[in-house]
Scaffold this motif. Structure first.
Motif, mmCIF file in Angstrom:
data_model
loop_
_atom_site.group_PDB
_atom_site.id
_atom_site.type_symbol
_atom_site.label_atom_id
_atom_site.label_comp_id
_atom_site.label_asym_id
_atom_site.label_seq_id
_atom_site.Cartn_x
_atom_site.Cartn_y
_atom_site.Cartn_z
ATOM 1 N N LEU A 119 0.826 -1.646 -0.156
ATOM 2 C CA LEU A 119 0.030 -0.021 0.199
ATOM 3 C C LEU A 119 1.107 1.258 0.179
ATOM 4 N N VAL A 125 -4.609 10.748 -4.443
ATOM 5 C CA VAL A 125 -4.904 9.097 -5.412
ATOM 6 C C VAL A 125 -5.615 9.298 -6.351
ATOM 7 N N LYS A 146 -10.823 7.602 -2.709
ATOM 8 C CA LYS A 146 -10.031 7.263 -1.807
ATOM 9 C C LYS A 146 -9.276 5.793 -1.276
ATOM 10 N N TYR A 147 -8.917 5.180 -2.202
ATOM 11 C CA TYR A 147 -8.490 3.803 -2.663
ATOM 12 C C TYR A 147 -8.011 3.238 -4.232
ATOM 13 N N GLU A 149 -6.837 -0.422 -6.196
ATOM 14 C CA GLU A 149 -6.327 -1.287 -6.309
ATOM 15 C C GLU A 149 -5.590 -2.050 -7.518
ATOM 16 N N TYR A 162 -3.729 4.472 -1.818
ATOM 17 C CA TYR A 162 -4.298 4.974 -0.335
ATOM 18 C C TYR A 162 -3.770 6.064 -0.075
ATOM 19 N N LEU A 167 -3.507 6.383 5.337
ATOM 20 C CA LEU A 167 -2.767 5.150 5.614
ATOM 21 C C LEU A 167 -2.211 4.781 6.888
ATOM 22 N N ASP A 170 -4.677 3.679 9.904
ATOM 23 C CA ASP A 170 -5.006 2.497 9.357
ATOM 24 C C ASP A 170 -3.517 1.646 10.835
#
Length: 210
Positions: A119, A125, A146-147, A149, A162, A167, A170
């Motif tokens: 990540l 982003v 936001k995210y 992948e 992220y 991050l 988290d």
């Protein structure tokens, strides 16, 4: 399909780091490489690595092994809306999250993991997503700004983006940090440095072993 061929962690003591990763996580050199570095770095380095496993017992087994090998706990293992997980910091400073989406164990507990995810904490982003798509990475999942992948081949490191502040939260650490990221990525997309300062090199295969 372009993706990450390898991840190299820049550490002060490669021998000690190799011992930790082998003992704690059973990682092979083909999964995470190590390189000597004394580059200045403070605070959050802007990335985390995640081991995604199949059940909570495997999370506990990996976290316990990491702590016994010298890791520092950042977030204790706990249940959440998305599953179960915990966060530790390796002796070299790299932050690792071990997690599963499963709510209960369904088989024997092991220290096996299903995915290795990198990540990258970025300031924007959407902009970072555009940057990487232009360099050949394929989006697998995307949740607005936001995210993101990206798709990864079997057995390879899965890259994701992220928001840096999210991050760090988290991971259980302040978002502030300066100096080197202490990580270098390699793949067919390189060499380049992305807008957030993450360095990519051209992919180089691992040397053959006897």
């Amino acid at each position: 399909m372009k993706s990450i061929d390898s991840v190299t962690l820049e550490v002060a003591d490669t021998t000690a780091a190799a011992r930790f990763y082998s003992t704690a996580f059973g990682l092979e050199p083909s999964q995470v490489r190590l390189r000597d570095s004394q580059a200045p770095t403070t605070g959050f380095r802007g990335f985390t690595l995640s081991l995604v496993v199949s059940q909570p017992g495997n999370v506990d087994a990996l976290v316990d092994a990491a702590l016994e090998a010298g890791a520092t706990p950042l977030k204790p293992t706990a249940k959440s809306l998305w599953g179960y997980g915990g966060v530790v910091q390796a002796p070299d400073g790299t932050i690792w999250k071990i997690a599963t989406s499963a709510k209960k164990d369904t088989g024997p507990v092991t220290r096996a993991f299903d995915e290795l995810v990198l990540l990258l904490g970025v300031e924007d982003v959407k902009a970072a997503k555009r940057f990487y798509v232009k360099r050949g990475l394929t989006v697998g999942k995307s949740f607005g700004g936001k995210y993101v992948e990206f798709v990864a081949g079997p057995g390879s490191v899965k890259p994701a983006l992220y928001k840096r502040s999210a991050l760090a939260k988290d991971a259980g650490v302040p978002a502030d940090g300066t100096g080197s990221h202490r990580i270098v990525l390699a793949g067919a997309t390189g060499p380049f440095t992305d807008p957030d300062g993450f360095v990519w090199e051209a992919g180089v295969p691992l040397p053959a072993t006897a």
